[in-house]
Write an enzyme that holds these catalytic residues in place. Structure first.
Site, mmCIF file in Angstrom:
data_model
loop_
_atom_site.group_PDB
_atom_site.id
_atom_site.type_symbol
_atom_site.label_atom_id
_atom_site.label_comp_id
_atom_site.label_asym_id
_atom_site.label_seq_id
_atom_site.Cartn_x
_atom_site.Cartn_y
_atom_site.Cartn_z
ATOM 1 N N MET A 165 10.166 7.689 -0.852
ATOM 2 C CA MET A 165 10.600 6.233 -1.032
ATOM 3 C C MET A 165 10.925 5.682 0.259
ATOM 4 S SD MET A 165 13.043 6.600 -4.358
ATOM 5 C CE MET A 165 12.481 5.052 -4.736
ATOM 6 N N ALA A 166 10.347 6.180 1.636
ATOM 7 C CA ALA A 166 10.209 5.531 2.807
ATOM 8 C C ALA A 166 11.572 5.218 3.408
ATOM 9 C CB ALA A 166 9.591 4.335 2.634
ATOM 10 N N PRO B 94 16.951 8.153 -1.196
ATOM 11 C CA PRO B 94 16.964 9.467 -1.263
ATOM 12 C C PRO B 94 16.160 9.904 0.029
ATOM 13 C CG PRO B 94 16.610 8.667 -3.509
ATOM 14 C CD PRO B 94 16.766 7.404 -2.568
ATOM 15 N N ALA C 291 13.746 12.146 2.393
ATOM 16 C CA ALA C 291 12.187 13.161 2.022
ATOM 17 C C ALA C 291 12.043 12.924 0.696
ATOM 18 C CB ALA C 291 12.472 14.544 2.584
ATOM 19 N N LYS D 245 11.299 1.883 -1.108
ATOM 20 C CA LYS D 245 9.986 1.420 -1.833
ATOM 21 C C LYS D 245 9.411 2.408 -2.593
ATOM 22 C CE LYS D 245 6.837 4.467 0.095
ATOM 23 N NZ LYS D 245 6.184 5.629 -0.813
ATOM 24 N N SER E 108 11.332 5.119 7.096
ATOM 25 C CA SER E 108 10.699 3.910 7.546
ATOM 26 C C SER E 108 11.367 2.619 7.323
ATOM 27 C CB SER E 108 9.368 3.778 6.471
ATOM 28 O OG SER E 108 8.405 4.780 6.910
ATOM 29 N N ASP F 26 4.398 3.533 6.478
ATOM 30 C CA ASP F 26 5.250 2.623 5.679
ATOM 31 C C ASP F 26 5.781 1.569 6.341
ATOM 32 O OD1 ASP F 26 4.110 4.020 3.496
ATOM 33 O OD2 ASP F 26 5.588 5.414 3.559
#
Length: 312
Positions: A110-111, A105, A107, A10, A114, A146
């Site tokens: 971009m979640a 990626p 950490a 995300k 999650s 998220d």
């Protein structure tokens, strides 16, 4: 049984951060969008081993990224345990192994974690469900702010701590360049720095909402915003030059994604996105760069975390 599920990355087209609440979370006004970078999670039952109490997860492995925990602290592991506890029947279950293949990626705002949790919820639901969408969303919200969006996908407005979601209408696809850094940023550290800096909150998304309805990429780019930008730049000053390079290379706009340090750049076309990606790589300021489109899926059943394969 082997079940593989997929979940998208995300980004935040808007992230407005209000004051901290009594529970320690901040009130948010955000616009999430999935982009077509993704992780997959494969759940495999170990049928020769039954578990009567404790976690059914006996092994977790990760490929495609370093530094992702392979123990019970991993959000995917926790997702299995959380949903197993919701079973009406308390009979012994087969032990399971989890394998996460990373394409998001780590950490990076971009979640990724999650997304792994959301994919795992879908896999467990296919294994011992169905639990129903309401239960899945309830467990998702317990796991992280998220995770509910990663479960549902698309383009959505998020309020509360981001878990209260409403669909947003959009027109067309957006073309993105995702620029990843070699080292991640801690979300709690970014919010702590944000509280220290105390910038103005931006909680109005009406202009962005209108722009998304037009399908005009330049207009959407005009209204991209992230209240955590100043905090992320304070912790990682080199991100400023990355953002400048992306704009100089032809992107309509560039912002820090979520809590960073990944930056995303909105481009007019797939061709222009490729140009911006190559310019960022040539400048030597980023660890990796990717092109992506959003929202990620073209069919309703694949817009959020979803099952790819089930085999016996």
């Amino acid at each position: 049984m082997k079940i593989t599920a997929k979940a998208w990355a995300k980004t935040n087209l808007h992230l407005g951060v209000g004051p901290a609440r009594d529970d320690g979370f901040h009130e948010l006004m955000t616009v999430f969008q999935t982009i077509d970078l993704f992780d997959t999670v494969t759940l495999t039952t170990l049928d020769e081993e039954l578990v009567e109490e404790g976690s059914v997860v006996k092994q977790l492995s990760v490929t495609g990224a370093r530094g992702v925990p392979e123990d019970a602290s991993n959000l995917a592991w926790r997702a299995v345990d959380a949903l197993v506890k919701r079973r009406a029947e308390k009979t012994p279950l087969s032990a399971v192994s989890l394998h996460i293949s990373k394409g998001i990626p780590v950490a990076g705002g971009m979640a990724g974690g999650s997304a792994d949790a959301a994919a795992t919820l879908r896999a467990v639901d296919a294994w011992i469900g169905p639990f129903g969408e309401d239960t899945l969303l309830e467990v998702a919200a317990e796991l992280g702010s998220d995770v509910p969006f990663c479960l549902l996908g698309g383009t959505m407005r998020g309020t509360g701590r981001g878990e209260q979601l409403v669909d947003m209408l959009t027109r067309g696809k957006l073309h993105w360049v995702v620029a990843a850094m070699a080292h991640g940023l801690s979300t709690p550290e970014v919010f702590k720095k944000h509280d220290e800096l105390n910038p103005e909150s931006h909680m109005d998304i009406s202009d962005l909402s209108a722009a998304l309805l037009t399908g005009n990429t330049a207009e959407v780019g005009r209204w991209l915003h992230n209240d955590l930008t100043s905090a992320a730049l304070s912790l990682r000053p080199e991100l400023r030059s990355v953002l400048q390079e992306g704009i100089r290379s032809g992107a309509h706009a560039g912002i820090v994604s979520g809590s960073g340090p990944t930056t995303v750049f909105l481009c007019e076309s797939e061709h222009k996105a490729q140009d911006v990606k190559e310019a960022l790589i040539d400048a030597g300021q980023v660890y990796a760069a990717y092109t992506a489109t959003g929202p990620a899926a073209s069919t309703a059943d694949q817009r959020g975390a979803h099952i790819l394969t089930v085999s016996q």
